[in-house]
Scaffold this motif. Structure first.
Motif, PDB file in Angstrom:
ATOM      1  N   UNK A 183       0.850  -1.185   0.000  1.00 18.28           N
ATOM      2  CA  UNK A 183       0.000   0.000   0.000  1.00 18.28           C
ATOM      3  C   UNK A 183       0.889   1.238   0.000  1.00 18.28           C
ATOM      4  N   UNK A 184       0.594   2.186  -0.874  1.00 16.53           N
ATOM      5  CA  UNK A 184       1.394   3.407  -0.987  1.00 16.53           C
ATOM      6  C   UNK A 184       0.467   4.607  -0.838  1.00 16.53           C
ATOM      7  N   UNK A 185       0.798   5.486   0.105  1.00 17.17           N
ATOM      8  CA  UNK A 185       0.004   6.699   0.310  1.00 17.17           C
ATOM      9  C   UNK A 185       0.887   7.761   0.951  1.00 17.17           C
ATOM     10  N   UNK A 186       0.449   9.006   0.851  1.00 22.18           N
ATOM     11  CA  UNK A 186       1.259  10.117   1.335  1.00 22.18           C
ATOM     12  C   UNK A 186       0.927  10.437   2.789  1.00 22.18           C
ATOM     13  N   UNK A 187       1.084   9.451   3.661  1.00 19.92           N
ATOM     14  CA  UNK A 187       0.972   9.702   5.107  1.00 19.92           C
ATOM     15  C   UNK A 187       1.815   8.674   5.841  1.00 19.92           C
ATOM     16  N   UNK A 188       2.131   9.003   7.070  1.00 20.13           N
ATOM     17  CA  UNK A 188       3.027   8.158   7.853  1.00 20.13           C
ATOM     18  C   UNK A 188       2.381   6.817   8.190  1.00 20.13           C
ATOM     19  N   UNK A 189       3.233   5.799   8.328  1.00 21.66           N
ATOM     20  CA  UNK A 189       2.805   4.453   8.727  1.00 21.66           C
ATOM     21  C   UNK A 189       1.774   3.873   7.759  1.00 21.66           C
ATOM     22  N   UNK A 190       1.979   4.147   6.479  1.00 21.87           N
ATOM     23  CA  UNK A 190       1.128   3.500   5.477  1.00 21.87           C
ATOM     24  C   UNK A 190       1.348   1.991   5.509  1.00 21.87           C
ATOM     25  N   UNK A 191       2.632   1.589   5.609  1.00 25.54           N
ATOM     26  CA  UNK A 191       2.975   0.168   5.680  1.00 25.54           C
ATOM     27  C   UNK A 191       2.874  -0.301   7.126  1.00 25.54           C
ATOM     28  N   UNK A 192       1.963  -1.244   7.375  1.00 23.94           N
ATOM     29  CA  UNK A 192       1.741  -1.734   8.741  1.00 23.94           C
ATOM     30  C   UNK A 192       2.331  -3.115   8.957  1.00 23.94           C
ATOM     31  N   UNK A 193       2.724  -3.782   7.888  1.00 18.85           N
ATOM     32  CA  UNK A 193       3.334  -5.113   8.005  1.00 18.85           C
ATOM     33  C   UNK A 193       4.518  -5.192   7.053  1.00 18.85           C
ATOM     34  N   UNK A 194       5.508  -6.016   7.376  1.00 19.34           N
ATOM     35  CA  UNK A 194       6.644  -6.183   6.458  1.00 19.34           C
ATOM     36  C   UNK A 194       6.177  -6.752   5.116  1.00 19.34           C
ATOM     37  N   UNK A 195       6.827  -6.314   4.047  1.00 17.04           N
ATOM     38  CA  UNK A 195       6.484  -6.760   2.694  1.00 17.04           C
ATOM     39  C   UNK A 195       7.737  -7.307   2.035  1.00 17.04           C
ATOM     40  N   UNK A 196       7.623  -8.492   1.427  1.00 13.24           N
ATOM     41  CA  UNK A 196       8.741  -9.101   0.721  1.00 13.24           C
ATOM     42  C   UNK A 196       8.557  -8.970  -0.788  1.00 13.24           C
ATOM     43  N   UNK A 197       9.660  -8.742  -1.487  1.00 13.08           N
ATOM     44  CA  UNK A 197       9.621  -8.692  -2.938  1.00 13.08           C
ATOM     45  C   UNK A 197      10.890  -9.292  -3.511  1.00 13.08           C
ATOM     46  N   UNK A 198      10.766 -10.003  -4.625  1.00 13.47           N
ATOM     47  CA  UNK A 198      11.926 -10.594  -5.293  1.00 13.47           C
ATOM     48  C   UNK A 198      12.397  -9.634  -6.376  1.00 13.47           C
ATOM     49  N   UNK A 199      13.653  -9.225  -6.281  1.00 12.79           N
ATOM     50  CA  UNK A 199      14.244  -8.305  -7.255  1.00 12.79           C
ATOM     51  C   UNK A 199      15.064  -9.133  -8.243  1.00 12.79           C
ATOM     52  N   UNK A 200      14.681  -9.107  -9.510  1.00  9.74           N
ATOM     53  CA  UNK A 200      15.379  -9.876 -10.542  1.00  9.74           C
ATOM     54  C   UNK A 200      16.346  -8.977 -11.300  1.00  9.74           C
ATOM     55  N   UNK A 201      17.604  -9.376 -11.340  1.00 12.76           N
ATOM     56  CA  UNK A 201      18.631  -8.630 -12.069  1.00 12.76           C
ATOM     57  C   UNK A 201      18.631  -9.070 -13.527  1.00 12.76           C
ATOM     58  N   UNK A 202      18.777 -10.340 -13.723  1.00 11.33           N
ATOM     59  CA  UNK A 202      18.717 -10.975 -15.038  1.00 11.33           C
ATOM     60  C   UNK A 202      18.469 -12.452 -14.807  1.00 11.33           C
ATOM     61  N   UNK A 203      18.458 -13.251 -15.844  1.00  9.70           N
ATOM     62  CA  UNK A 203      18.160 -14.675 -15.712  1.00  9.70           C
ATOM     63  C   UNK A 203      19.123 -15.345 -14.744  1.00  9.70           C
ATOM     64  N   UNK A 204      18.571 -15.938 -13.692  1.00 12.98           N
ATOM     65  CA  UNK A 204      19.393 -16.647 -12.719  1.00 12.98           C
ATOM     66  C   UNK A 204      19.998 -15.770 -11.645  1.00 12.98           C
ATOM     67  N   UNK A 205      19.718 -14.469 -11.671  1.00 12.87           N
ATOM     68  CA  UNK A 205      20.252 -13.561 -10.652  1.00 12.87           C
ATOM     69  C   UNK A 205      19.108 -12.776 -10.025  1.00 12.87           C
ATOM     70  N   UNK A 206      18.916 -12.965  -8.754  1.00 12.42           N
ATOM     71  CA  UNK A 206      17.848 -12.263  -8.043  1.00 12.42           C
ATOM     72  C   UNK A 206      18.151 -12.254  -6.553  1.00 12.42           C
ATOM     73  N   UNK A 207      17.464 -11.406  -5.828  1.00 10.64           N
ATOM     74  CA  UNK A 207      17.575 -11.380  -4.367  1.00 10.64           C
ATOM     75  C   UNK A 207      16.237 -10.951  -3.776  1.00 10.64           C
ATOM     76  N   UNK A 208      16.059 -11.224  -2.497  1.00 13.48           N
ATOM     77  CA  UNK A 208      14.805 -10.911  -1.807  1.00 13.48           C
ATOM     78  C   UNK A 208      14.988  -9.627  -1.004  1.00 13.48           C
ATOM     79  N   UNK A 209      14.056  -8.705  -1.181  1.00 15.08           N
ATOM     80  CA  UNK A 209      14.093  -7.428  -0.474  1.00 15.08           C
ATOM     81  C   UNK A 209      12.886  -7.340   0.450  1.00 15.08           C
TER      82      UNK A 209
END
Length: 425
Positions: A183-209
């Motif tokens: 959730x994205x909004x212009x006020x404080x504490x918009x994010x109430x829980x941790x969110x995981x996302x996989x960042x892909x660099x290229x084929x076979x290269x990625x990391x979890x953010x």
């Protein structure tokens, strides 16, 4: 609701009782004892389930008890072993003993872990027949299963953790570099829980953010939302410190940068030394002098500096590649090692309850003491020093003195659970 901590009670199954029985068959006199052993109690097994994202189920069910082993029966029939009780938890759950805080397991891998072991089945009376004791009229009860009150603590498994004050653009950043949609909004504490996302660099290269909910000053002492989620940064190999360099909310980026680092260090000394990259966000709205001043301050600390605008994606590609290159130089995601009890802690635990009962039957001295079960599990009967330790425990607890008071003599048999030995003073 996101729940990342829970306390539950677990109890492995007790062993089934041994059977007292005698063989009876036509034309066969004095068939002898034929009581079978009891079955083993069920273990408590923890297993990772990637379909579970938090610990909310443990808020509503707090007691988990495995089945008891089946009792033995006649004709030397052994009772059925009880099935294990499998408890599924999200990946990254750390299991701690509530009383001591020691780690019992880190559920980061796919292998199931036995946290509490079921009790061994008691022996039937067929085991106790000797040339001088041909009709034993007793059997052994099953052993108790382990029991614990445990704390489950979810520590997300991520390579990179985004930290920073509320509303600095962490959620926007993770949404443009990964498929995560926080959730994205212009006020404080918009994010109430941790969110995981996989960042892909290229084929076979990625990391979890991981997008960690915004911290504020005093977070390490429980102020705001950040304290609840600082634990999720512990596993991260790299911290990306997102700072609003524009100052549009009247904040000083240098002061914010130092404040967040203080909170991280106050929460854990390891955080003070953790690898970190600084991302100066909202640079499209900042004056060049602001960016230059902040860059010079950060680079004096020796940390890599990236100028980005998550809203316009400017500089985000360079940041992602910089993070990837830094990750190649770092060790794998942290795992917490199980912490076995030290000998001193084991002694204190075992001797904290010295209650015992000694009875005699058919010339055998039976010692009944629940705490001795843990002693026997720690003793190697084939090792001399281990047997000496066992003897010291019996003396320190007063069992030897009680046996002497009851008139035991050298060579008499002492039975403790399923362990029998000749008494030697």
């Amino acid at each position: 609701m996101f729940v990342d901590e829970a306390k539950i009670y677990i109890k492995a199954g007790d062993g089934g009782d041994g059977c007292v029985s005698f063989h009876r068959e036509k034309y066969i006199a004095a068939g002898g004892p034929d009581g079978g052993d009891g079955g083993k109690g069920g273990d408590i097994v923890f297993k990772v389930d990637d379909n579970i994202s938090n610990l909310i189920d443990f808020r509503y069910k707090k007691k988990y008890t495995a089945e008891k082993g089946q009792n033995g029966s006649s004709k030397n029939c052994t009772g059925r072993n009880a099935p294990d009780l499998v408890i599924k938890v999200p990946r990254g759950t750390v299991v701690r003993e509530a009383a001591t805080g020691r780690i019992l397991a880190d559920m980061s891998c796919d292998e199931p872990v036995v946290i509490a072991r079921g009790g061994k089945g008691g022996r039937g009376n067929a085991h106790f027949a000797t040339p001088t004791r041909q009709i034993p009229k007793f059997a052994k009860p099953g052993f108790r299963g382990d029991e614990y009150e445990v704390v489950l603590e979810l520590k997300l498994i991520a390579d990179v953790g985004l930290v920073g004050f509320p509303n600095v653009g962490k959620s926007t950043l993770i949404s443009v570099v990964s498929a995560a949609r926080p959730k994205i909004a212009n006020y404080h504490f918009t994010t109430l829980t941790p969110v995981l996302g996989v960042v892909k660099i290229e084929e076979g290269k990625s990391f979890v953010m991981a997008d960690i909910p915004g911290l504020i000053e005093g977070a390490s002492e429980g102020i705001g939302l950040g304290h609840e989620f600082l634990r999720h940064v512990e596993r991260c190999r790299l911290i990306v410190h997102v700072v609003d360099v524009s100052g549009i909310e009247g904040r000083d980026p240098i002061e914010d940068f130092n404040a967040i680092n203080r909170e991280l260090a106050n929460f854990s000394e390891e955080f003070a030394e953790a690898p970190q990259i600084v991302a100066a966000n909202k640079s499209d709205m900042a004056e060049p002098e602001q960016i230059k001043s902040f860059r010079e301050y950060v680079e004096k600390t020796g940390l890599p500096f990236y100028e980005i605008s998550a809203a316009t994606t400017a500089g985000t590609k360079e940041l992602v590649y910089g993070v990837w290159e830094r990750l190649q130089q770092l060790p794998p995601v942290k795992q917490f090692e199980a912490q076995p009890l030290t000998q001193e802690e084991l002694d204190d635990k075992l001797l904290s309850k010295k209650d015992f009962k000694v009875t005699t039957e058919d010339g055998i001295y039976f010692v009944e003491a629940d705490w001795l079960w843990d002693v026997l599990r720690s003793v190697n009967m084939d090792d001399y020093s281990s047997l000496q330790y066992f003897q010291r425990v019996l003396r320190a607890s007063g069992i030897i003195d009680r046996l002497l008071e009851m008139g035991i003599r050298e060579g008499d048999t002492v039975s403790i659970f399923d362990f029998e030995f000749e008494f030697v003073n």
